[in-house]
Design a protein around this motif. Structure first.
Motif, PDB file in Angstrom:
ATOM      1  N   UNK A   3     110.996  59.586  -6.858  1.00  0.00           N
ATOM      2  CA  UNK A   3     112.032  58.715  -7.422  1.00  0.00           C
ATOM      3  C   UNK A   3     111.455  57.836  -8.516  1.00  0.00           C
ATOM      4  N   UNK A   4     112.350  57.328  -9.351  1.00  0.00           N
ATOM      5  CA  UNK A   4     112.009  56.326 -10.358  1.00  0.00           C
ATOM      6  C   UNK A   4     113.005  55.186 -10.185  1.00  0.00           C
ATOM      7  N   UNK A   5     112.498  53.957 -10.158  1.00  0.00           N
ATOM      8  CA  UNK A   5     113.377  52.786 -10.093  1.00  0.00           C
ATOM      9  C   UNK A   5     113.137  51.921 -11.321  1.00  0.00           C
ATOM     10  N   UNK A   6     114.252  51.569 -11.977  1.00  0.00           N
ATOM     11  CA  UNK A   6     114.207  50.757 -13.187  1.00  0.00           C
ATOM     12  C   UNK A   6     114.445  49.294 -12.816  1.00  0.00           C
ATOM     13  N   UNK A   7     113.639  48.418 -13.401  1.00  0.00           N
ATOM     14  CA  UNK A   7     113.698  46.979 -13.160  1.00  0.00           C
ATOM     15  C   UNK A   7     113.758  46.244 -14.491  1.00  0.00           C
ATOM     16  N   UNK A   8     113.969  44.925 -14.398  1.00  0.00           N
ATOM     17  CA  UNK A   8     113.786  44.058 -15.561  1.00  0.00           C
ATOM     18  C   UNK A   8     112.879  42.910 -15.132  1.00  0.00           C
ATOM     19  N   UNK A   9     112.269  42.265 -16.093  1.00  0.00           N
ATOM     20  CA  UNK A   9     111.351  41.160 -15.792  1.00  0.00           C
ATOM     21  C   UNK A   9     112.096  39.860 -15.486  1.00  0.00           C
ATOM     22  N   UNK A  10     113.419  39.851 -15.695  1.00  0.00           N
ATOM     23  CA  UNK A  10     114.250  38.656 -15.485  1.00  0.00           C
ATOM     24  C   UNK A  10     113.736  37.479 -16.314  1.00  0.00           C
ATOM     25  N   UNK A  11     113.463  37.773 -17.589  1.00  0.00           N
ATOM     26  CA  UNK A  11     112.998  36.764 -18.534  1.00  0.00           C
ATOM     27  C   UNK A  11     113.907  36.788 -19.765  1.00  0.00           C
ATOM     28  N   UNK A  75     117.657  38.535 -18.804  1.00  0.00           N
ATOM     29  CA  UNK A  75     118.428  37.337 -18.500  1.00  0.00           C
ATOM     30  C   UNK A  75     118.665  36.531 -19.779  1.00  0.00           C
ATOM     31  N   UNK A  76     119.705  35.704 -19.736  1.00  0.00           N
ATOM     32  CA  UNK A  76     120.043  34.841 -20.866  1.00  0.00           C
ATOM     33  C   UNK A  76     119.123  33.627 -20.890  1.00  0.00           C
ATOM     34  N   UNK A  77     119.329  32.760 -21.872  1.00  0.00           N
ATOM     35  CA  UNK A  77     118.560  31.507 -21.940  1.00  0.00           C
ATOM     36  C   UNK A  77     118.802  30.646 -20.704  1.00  0.00           C
ATOM     37  N   UNK A  78     119.973  30.816 -20.091  1.00  0.00           N
ATOM     38  CA  UNK A  78     120.314  30.062 -18.878  1.00  0.00           C
ATOM     39  C   UNK A  78     119.875  30.814 -17.606  1.00  0.00           C
ATOM     40  N   UNK A  79     119.162  31.905 -17.785  1.00  0.00           N
ATOM     41  CA  UNK A  79     118.638  32.740 -16.702  1.00  0.00           C
ATOM     42  C   UNK A  79     119.727  33.422 -15.864  1.00  0.00           C
ATOM     43  N   UNK A  81     122.032  36.965 -15.445  1.00  0.00           N
ATOM     44  CA  UNK A  81     121.814  38.370 -15.802  1.00  0.00           C
ATOM     45  C   UNK A  81     122.463  38.710 -17.147  1.00  0.00           C
ATOM     46  N   UNK A  82     121.708  39.436 -17.970  1.00  0.00           N
ATOM     47  CA  UNK A  82     122.211  39.793 -19.297  1.00  0.00           C
ATOM     48  C   UNK A  82     121.535  41.082 -19.758  1.00  0.00           C
ATOM     49  N   UNK A  83     122.329  42.037 -20.157  1.00  0.00           N
ATOM     50  CA  UNK A  83     121.810  43.280 -20.724  1.00  0.00           C
ATOM     51  C   UNK A  83     121.447  42.987 -22.177  1.00  0.00           C
ATOM     52  N   UNK A  84     120.196  42.609 -22.406  1.00  0.00           N
ATOM     53  CA  UNK A  84     119.756  42.191 -23.744  1.00  0.00           C
ATOM     54  C   UNK A  84     118.564  43.007 -24.242  1.00  0.00           C
ATOM     55  N   UNK A 117     119.433  49.651  -4.695  1.00  0.00           N
ATOM     56  CA  UNK A 117     118.816  49.549  -3.366  1.00  0.00           C
ATOM     57  C   UNK A 117     119.192  48.245  -2.666  1.00  0.00           C
ATOM     58  N   UNK A 118     119.614  47.245  -3.426  1.00  0.00           N
ATOM     59  CA  UNK A 118     119.922  45.926  -2.876  1.00  0.00           C
ATOM     60  C   UNK A 118     121.074  45.331  -3.670  1.00  0.00           C
ATOM     61  N   UNK A 119     122.271  45.358  -3.109  1.00  0.00           N
ATOM     62  CA  UNK A 119     123.473  44.905  -3.808  1.00  0.00           C
ATOM     63  C   UNK A 119     123.422  43.426  -4.173  1.00  0.00           C
ATOM     64  N   UNK A 120     122.537  42.656  -3.550  1.00  0.00           N
ATOM     65  CA  UNK A 120     122.413  41.232  -3.865  1.00  0.00           C
ATOM     66  C   UNK A 120     121.640  41.009  -5.167  1.00  0.00           C
ATOM     67  N   UNK A 121     121.031  42.054  -5.699  1.00  0.00           N
ATOM     68  CA  UNK A 121     120.227  41.935  -6.926  1.00  0.00           C
ATOM     69  C   UNK A 121     121.041  42.381  -8.141  1.00  0.00           C
ATOM     70  N   UNK A 122     120.792  41.754  -9.281  1.00  0.00           N
ATOM     71  CA  UNK A 122     121.400  42.173 -10.547  1.00  0.00           C
ATOM     72  C   UNK A 122     120.469  43.114 -11.312  1.00  0.00           C
TER      73      UNK A 122
END
Length: 148
Positions: A3-11, A75-79, A81-84, A117-122
Protein backbone atom coordinates in the motif's frame (compact mmCIF):
# COMPACT_ATOMS: atom_id res chain seq x y z
CA UNK A 1 5.05 -3.31 0.17
CA UNK A 2 1.35 -3.52 -0.53
CA UNK A 3 0.00 0.00 0.00
CA UNK A 4 0.86 3.67 -0.31
CA UNK A 5 -0.57 6.29 2.05
CA UNK A 6 -0.48 9.98 1.19
CA UNK A 7 -0.05 12.56 3.96
CA UNK A 8 0.54 16.27 4.36
CA UNK A 9 2.89 18.01 6.77
CA UNK A 10 0.00 20.17 8.10
CA UNK A 11 2.07 23.32 7.63
CA UNK A 12 1.16 26.60 5.90
CA UNK A 13 2.72 27.39 2.54
CA UNK A 14 4.93 30.09 4.09
CA UNK A 15 6.77 27.58 6.30
CA UNK A 16 10.12 26.43 4.89
CA UNK A 17 10.24 22.69 5.37
CA UNK A 18 12.03 19.62 4.11
CA UNK A 19 12.57 15.99 5.14
CA UNK A 20 15.32 16.94 7.61
CA UNK A 21 13.02 19.30 9.50
CA UNK A 22 10.28 16.66 9.68
CA UNK A 23 12.90 14.13 10.81
CA UNK A 24 13.93 16.46 13.67
CA UNK A 25 10.27 16.83 14.69
CA UNK A 26 9.77 13.07 14.75
CA UNK A 27 13.03 12.42 16.61
CA UNK A 28 11.97 15.01 19.22
CA UNK A 29 8.80 12.93 19.75
CA UNK A 30 10.98 9.94 20.58
CA UNK A 31 10.63 8.19 17.24
CA UNK A 32 13.61 6.35 15.74
CA UNK A 33 13.47 8.34 12.47
CA UNK A 34 11.15 10.34 10.23
CA UNK A 35 7.86 8.44 9.90
CA UNK A 36 7.49 8.88 6.12
CA UNK A 37 9.46 7.13 3.40
CA UNK A 38 9.21 10.07 0.99
CA UNK A 39 8.65 13.83 1.28
CA UNK A 40 7.56 16.05 -1.63
CA UNK A 41 8.64 19.68 -1.20
CA UNK A 42 6.72 22.72 -2.46
CA UNK A 43 9.02 22.92 -5.52
CA UNK A 44 8.27 19.28 -6.43
CA UNK A 45 11.59 17.93 -5.18
CA UNK A 46 11.21 14.38 -3.86
CA UNK A 47 13.32 13.61 -0.80
CA UNK A 48 13.99 10.22 0.75
CA UNK A 49 12.87 9.86 4.34
CA UNK A 50 12.86 6.63 6.30
CA UNK A 51 14.58 3.72 4.56
CA UNK A 52 12.25 1.62 2.42
CA UNK A 53 13.65 -1.43 4.25
CA UNK A 54 12.07 -0.17 7.49
CA UNK A 55 8.40 -0.11 8.45
CA UNK A 56 7.05 3.43 8.39
CA UNK A 57 5.47 5.30 11.29
CA UNK A 58 2.70 7.23 9.58
CA UNK A 59 -0.66 5.42 9.99
CA UNK A 60 -1.32 3.98 13.44
CA UNK A 61 -2.14 0.29 13.08
CA UNK A 62 -1.53 0.23 9.30
CA UNK A 63 2.21 0.77 8.83
CA UNK A 64 3.21 -2.78 7.91
CA UNK A 65 3.85 -3.04 4.13
CA UNK A 66 2.70 0.59 3.74
CA UNK A 67 4.78 3.31 2.05
CA UNK A 68 4.32 6.78 3.57
CA UNK A 69 4.48 9.82 1.28
CA UNK A 70 4.20 13.34 2.73
CA UNK A 71 3.39 16.49 0.75
CA UNK A 72 4.65 19.70 2.38
CA UNK A 73 1.74 22.04 3.09
CA UNK A 74 -1.91 21.25 3.68
CA UNK A 75 -3.11 23.96 6.05
CA UNK A 76 -3.99 27.66 5.84
CA UNK A 77 -2.30 30.46 7.78
CA UNK A 78 -4.90 29.78 10.48
CA UNK A 79 -3.91 26.08 10.45
CA UNK A 80 -7.23 24.85 9.08
CA UNK A 81 -7.13 22.09 6.42
CA UNK A 82 -6.46 23.50 2.96
CA UNK A 83 -5.61 21.89 -0.36
CA UNK A 84 -2.77 24.29 -1.20
CA UNK A 85 -0.32 22.05 -3.02
CA UNK A 86 1.60 23.24 -6.07
CA UNK A 87 1.45 21.88 -9.60
CA UNK A 88 5.05 20.75 -9.11
CA UNK A 89 3.94 18.70 -6.09
CA UNK A 90 1.02 17.14 -7.99
CA UNK A 91 3.34 16.17 -10.85
CA UNK A 92 5.97 14.78 -8.47
CA UNK A 93 3.32 12.81 -6.58
CA UNK A 94 2.06 11.26 -9.82
CA UNK A 95 5.62 10.36 -10.86
CA UNK A 96 6.41 8.85 -7.47
CA UNK A 97 3.19 6.81 -7.54
CA UNK A 98 4.11 5.45 -10.98
CA UNK A 99 7.56 4.39 -9.79
CA UNK A 100 6.49 2.93 -6.44
CA UNK A 101 3.41 1.14 -7.77
CA UNK A 102 5.52 -0.38 -10.56
CA UNK A 103 8.46 -1.37 -8.34
CA UNK A 104 6.27 -2.94 -5.65
CA UNK A 105 3.35 -4.05 -7.84
CA UNK A 106 0.89 -1.93 -5.85
CA UNK A 107 -2.54 -1.53 -7.47
CA UNK A 108 -3.90 2.02 -7.71
CA UNK A 109 -6.81 0.92 -5.49
CA UNK A 110 -4.29 0.44 -2.66
CA UNK A 111 -3.25 4.10 -2.63
CA UNK A 112 -5.12 6.02 0.05
CA UNK A 113 -5.00 9.20 2.07
CA UNK A 114 -4.34 9.20 5.81
CA UNK A 115 -7.95 10.26 6.37
CA UNK A 116 -9.13 7.06 4.65
CA UNK A 117 -7.80 5.16 7.68
CA UNK A 118 -9.05 7.63 10.31
CA UNK A 119 -12.18 9.69 9.61
CA UNK A 120 -11.20 12.14 12.38
CA UNK A 121 -8.20 13.26 10.29
CA UNK A 122 -8.24 15.76 7.41
CA UNK A 123 -4.78 14.69 6.18
CA UNK A 124 -3.79 14.97 3.37
CA UNK A 125 -6.47 17.66 2.87
CA UNK A 126 -7.65 16.33 -0.52
CA UNK A 127 -9.34 13.18 -1.78
CA UNK A 128 -6.60 10.79 -2.89
CA UNK A 129 -9.11 8.64 -4.78
CA UNK A 130 -10.13 11.65 -6.87
CA UNK A 131 -6.46 12.44 -7.56
CA UNK A 132 -5.74 8.85 -8.64
CA UNK A 133 -8.79 8.79 -10.88
CA UNK A 134 -7.99 12.15 -12.49
CA UNK A 135 -4.31 11.32 -13.12
CA UNK A 136 -4.41 7.65 -14.00
CA UNK A 137 -7.74 6.79 -15.63
CA UNK A 138 -8.22 7.62 -19.29
CA UNK A 139 -10.81 10.19 -20.20
CA UNK A 140 -13.65 8.72 -22.23
CA UNK A 141 -14.49 11.10 -25.02
CA UNK A 142 -17.62 11.20 -27.09
CA UNK A 143 -17.01 10.82 -30.81
CA UNK A 144 -17.18 14.08 -32.70
CA UNK A 145 -20.22 14.42 -34.92
CA UNK A 146 -19.47 15.95 -38.26
CA UNK A 147 -22.63 17.38 -39.75
CA UNK A 148 -22.11 17.15 -43.49
Amino acid sequence: MKRITIHCSATPVTMALDANVIRRWHLARGWSDIGYHWVINRDGRIEAGRSMQRTGAHVRGHNHHNIGVCLVGGVSKQFSPENNFTEAQWDALAQLIVVLSHCYNIPLANIKGHRDYDAAKACPCFDVGDFIYARFHPVIRQPEINPS
